[in-house]
Design an enzyme around this catalytic site. Structure first.
Site, PDB file in Angstrom:
ATOM      1  N   LYS A  78       0.864  -1.183   0.000  1.00 16.16           N
ATOM      2  CA  LYS A  78       0.000   0.000   0.000  1.00 16.16           C
ATOM      3  C   LYS A  78       0.901   1.234   0.000  1.00 16.16           C
ATOM      4  O   LYS A  78       1.965   1.238   0.637  1.00 16.16           O
ATOM      5  CB  LYS A  78      -0.859  -0.040   1.265  1.00 16.16           C
ATOM      6  CG  LYS A  78      -1.954   1.007   1.353  1.00 16.16           C
ATOM      7  CD  LYS A  78      -2.764   0.789   2.649  1.00 16.16           C
ATOM      8  CE  LYS A  78      -3.904   1.772   2.788  1.00 16.16           C
ATOM      9  NZ  LYS A  78      -4.673   1.526   4.049  1.00 16.16           N
ATOM     10  N   SER A 137      -9.422   1.181   3.156  1.00 16.02           N
ATOM     11  CA  SER A 137      -8.636   1.985   2.257  1.00 16.02           C
ATOM     12  C   SER A 137      -7.550   1.222   1.505  1.00 16.02           C
ATOM     13  O   SER A 137      -6.945   1.775   0.580  1.00 16.02           O
ATOM     14  CB  SER A 137      -8.006   3.140   3.041  1.00 16.02           C
ATOM     15  OG  SER A 137      -7.099   2.643   4.012  1.00 16.02           O
ATOM     16  N   SER A 189      -9.747  -0.971   7.212  1.00 20.14           N
ATOM     17  CA  SER A 189      -9.052  -0.794   5.935  1.00 20.14           C
ATOM     18  C   SER A 189      -8.309  -2.012   5.388  1.00 20.14           C
ATOM     19  O   SER A 189      -7.901  -2.016   4.226  1.00 20.14           O
ATOM     20  CB  SER A 189      -8.089   0.389   6.012  1.00 20.14           C
ATOM     21  OG  SER A 189      -8.809   1.596   5.907  1.00 20.14           O
TER      22      SER A 189
END
Ligand code: NAG
Ligand code: NAG
Ligand code: NAG
Ligand code: NAG
Ligand code: NAG
Ligand code: NAG
Ligand code: NAG
Ligand code: NAG
Length: 546
Positions: free
Chosen positions: A106, A189, A213
């Site tokens: 990420k 996310s 997330s």
């Protein structure tokens, strides 16, 4: 007659010889770490081949075809790193189960700039910035011989910019979408990490969770994901929301792969003092992979956590699949205690304590992030600068329909840690842990809790700092009513996956991994459905092996 038989026999022998000689290469859509290791060890392919194949697969679907926008950057040093690791494997053997295995990060997880990648949380305000060091988890991955494949798209700043911004959108990456239905919500996310693992754009990925997330994109993308206890994995070098809730974990196609990755990234890091409080030694989570783990265990259903949830509580289809999961858990030898409510459940549903803590923490910690940078071409040095930067660069950061900065503004308005903040922090611990998850576990004598993964079922574990392990539970049916999730996304939609979450107390990952593995092995839900045809990359190892 005889000549015909002779022809058939010859053909059969010839075919068998050709097929036998050809190596059976793993299908990268589903390939597990152990299959990849076996092929690398046997010399069927190299890590250079793997990187080439994943790069080609990313290229097929990221900006072309279905335009999934899951990946922000590919590591320009990955092929060189792979070649060195191939050589090392040949000469001195592999360092770990992750030796030569590509891992996608990420984009809020730092990698040294000299390698060629940015660390931006999806924001142009950090493009070209130079971080002081690799993140703690990246150091561990590199030590283990893993290859950093690239950076994944995400909800900008891990979904802490504006409450009306959709999951998976960032200024740099645009709108990431789901591979199971065109333009479906990938959730966030850690959206790109989820989409990329789901269709084999990488072997595995890392995500981060503050509240939902890792769990939610794991759920929406048909994956196995682990949201570790806060303090099991280092957050040093991770663009922060809050040190009280942030945590880094694996998102993979199987519980086994997730357990392999967690075993490597977990452990103390002097640069994140929360990790110094974890039990020692770090468990080998792969030892938890036992199909009989649920036998004789007591698993509780904290119904009030999702009954009032407008997402899952009102979704009869998710609930129907969840009831089947409870039957499976019973059939695997566990006693299901239902309900096993958190005494604090109704208070959690109306509490605003989490927001108070996150708003204060974000401003302090994000400001510290910007000041820690060795340089930053945008000139942004604080949250206040960031808000001004976004407003001054609308074509980059505030295109029509993606303009919200309300959470930034709310956080900027806070004035530091005062008694209101410390009280909210104490309430969170009390609501999530003491009178929440721990109380339910003790009152009902439970080994773990189980919940549907979609919706707000992540809140108790988020405010407690406790772990969640999520596995595939089901897929929305063909006749589900498609609704809008954002300006460019829909949810639910036919074929979009959803997951099942196992929850427990601090540092109970070993048990949770075992329970999730037993359920996953029994149901094999991931294999029931694939991504839509256009979203399945075609490049395979045989296309790149030289
Ligand atoms: C590894 O060794 C084999 C034979 O021992 C050789 O064919 C191959 O080229 C070597 N690969 C690398 C990357 O060094
Ligand atoms: C960051 O992204 C820019 C623009 O895409 C690129 O030129 C640069 O090489 C990347 N890496 C670093 C470390 O700045
Ligand atoms: C980490 O260090 C900070 C200050 O340096 C301190 O306030 C905090 O309590 C420490 N946390 C833990 C978990 O040790
Ligand atoms: C949640 O649902 C339960 C059961 O339906 C109900 O008794 C309770 O009042 C609800 N709580 C909130 C905060 O809505
Ligand atoms: C924080 O939680 C406590 C306990 O439930 C509650 O009394 C209080 O109102 C909450 N504070 C806010 C701001 O929601
Ligand atoms: C603490 O600061 C917040 C703003 O960050 C403010 O709303 C609150 O009233 C303050 N509490 C006290 C006790 O001053
Ligand atoms: C979808 O189909 C199932 C059976 O195939 C049916 O039970 C259900 O009511 C249908 N749902 C909708 C929203 O039409
Ligand atoms: C690897 C990759 O395709 N990155 C792209 C991500 O999306 C941005 C915005 O469209 C592109 O600029 C990148 O090239």
């Amino acid at each position: 007659m005889y000549s015909l038989l002779w022809i058939f026999a010859t053909l059969w022998i010839w075919t068998a010889a050709v097929v036998g000689a050809r190596k059976v290469l793993p299908d990268l859509y589903e390939a597990s770490i152990s299959e990849l290791q076996a092929g690398l060890d046997a010399g069927d392919f190299t890590s250079v081949d793997l990187v080439k194949a994943y790069f080609a697969r990313i290229d097929e679907v990221n900006l072309k075809g279905p335009q999934l926008r899951a990946v922000l950057e590919m590591n320009p040093s990955a092929l060189t790193e792979a070649a060195a690791l191939d050589k090392e494997r040949n000469q001195t053997g592999k360092r770990s189960e992750l030796h030569g295995i590509p891992v996608l990060l990420k984009d809020n997880i730092a990698t040294i700039a000299s390698e060629g990648m940015n660390t931006t949380a999806g924001s142009f305000s950090l493009l070209g910035s130079v971080v002081p060091d690799d993140a703690g988890v990246v150091k561990r991955l590199r030590q283990a011989g893993a290859i950093i494949l690239g950076k994944a798209n995400l909800s900008e700043f891990a979904d802490f910019r504006g409450s009306s911004l959709p999951s998976g959108w960032s200024g740099r990456g645009g709108q990431c979408t789901n591979a199971y239905f065109p333009h479906a919500d990938p959730c966030g996310s850690s959206s790109g990490s989820g989409v990329a693992s789901a269709i084999g754009l990488t072997a595995v990925s890392l995500g981060t969770e503050t509240d939902g997330s890792i769990t939610c994109p794991t759920s929406n993308n048909n994956l196995a994901g682990i949201k570790p206890t806060v303090g099991l994995t280092s957050r040093a070098g991770v663009i922060p929301i809050s040190e009280h809730q942030d945590t880094v974990g694996p998102m993979a196609r199987s519980v086994s792969d997730a357990a392999i990755v967690l075993s490597i990234i977990a452990g103390p890091d002097p640069n994140d003092n929360f990790t110094l409080a974890q039990p020692s030694p770090v468990p080998d989570f792969t030892k938890a992979l036992d199909k009989n783990s649920l036998k004789g265990k007591r698993i509780g259903v904290p119904r009030r956590v999702f009954l009032n949830d407008t997402i899952t509580g009102n979704d009869p289809f998710v609930n129907q699949e969840f009831e089947k999961a409870l039957d499976t858990i019973r059939n695997l030898g566990a006693t299901v205690i239902d309900p096993a409510d958190l005494p604090s459940a109704d208070e959690i549903a109306v509490s605003n304590n989490e927001t108070i803590v996150l708003d204060v923490d974000f401003k302090i910690q994000l400001n510290a992030w910007y000041t820690s940078l060795k340089s930053n071409p945008s000139g942004v040095r604080s949250l206040a600068d960031l808000i001004a930067f976004d407003d001054a660069n609308p074509s980059l950061e505030e295109p029509p329909r993606f303009q919200d900065q309300s959470t930034f503004i709310e956080s900027e308005a806070t004035t530091g840690m005062n008694s209101t903040y410390f009280q909210a922090l104490a309430f969170d611990k009390d609501l999530g842990a003491t009178r929440g998850i721990d109380a339910a576990l003790q009152m009902f004598g439970l080994d773990a809790l189980v919940l549907p993964a979609p919706g707000f079922t992540t809140v108790p574990a988020a405010i407690a700092g406790y772990p969640i392990v999520t596995v595939p539970l089901g897929f929305y049916p063909e006749n589900v009513t498609i609704a809008l999730a954002g300006p460019e996304t829909v949810y639910p939609a036919p074929g979009v996956p959803f997951g099942l979450s196992f929850l427990g107390t601090a540092f109970s990952e070993f048990s949770l991994v075992g329970f999730a593995f037993a359920y996953e092995q029994e149901t094999q839900t991931r294999l029931v459905r694939k991504a839509f045809a256009e979203a399945i990359p075609k490049t395979q190892l045989q296309d790149v092996i030289s």
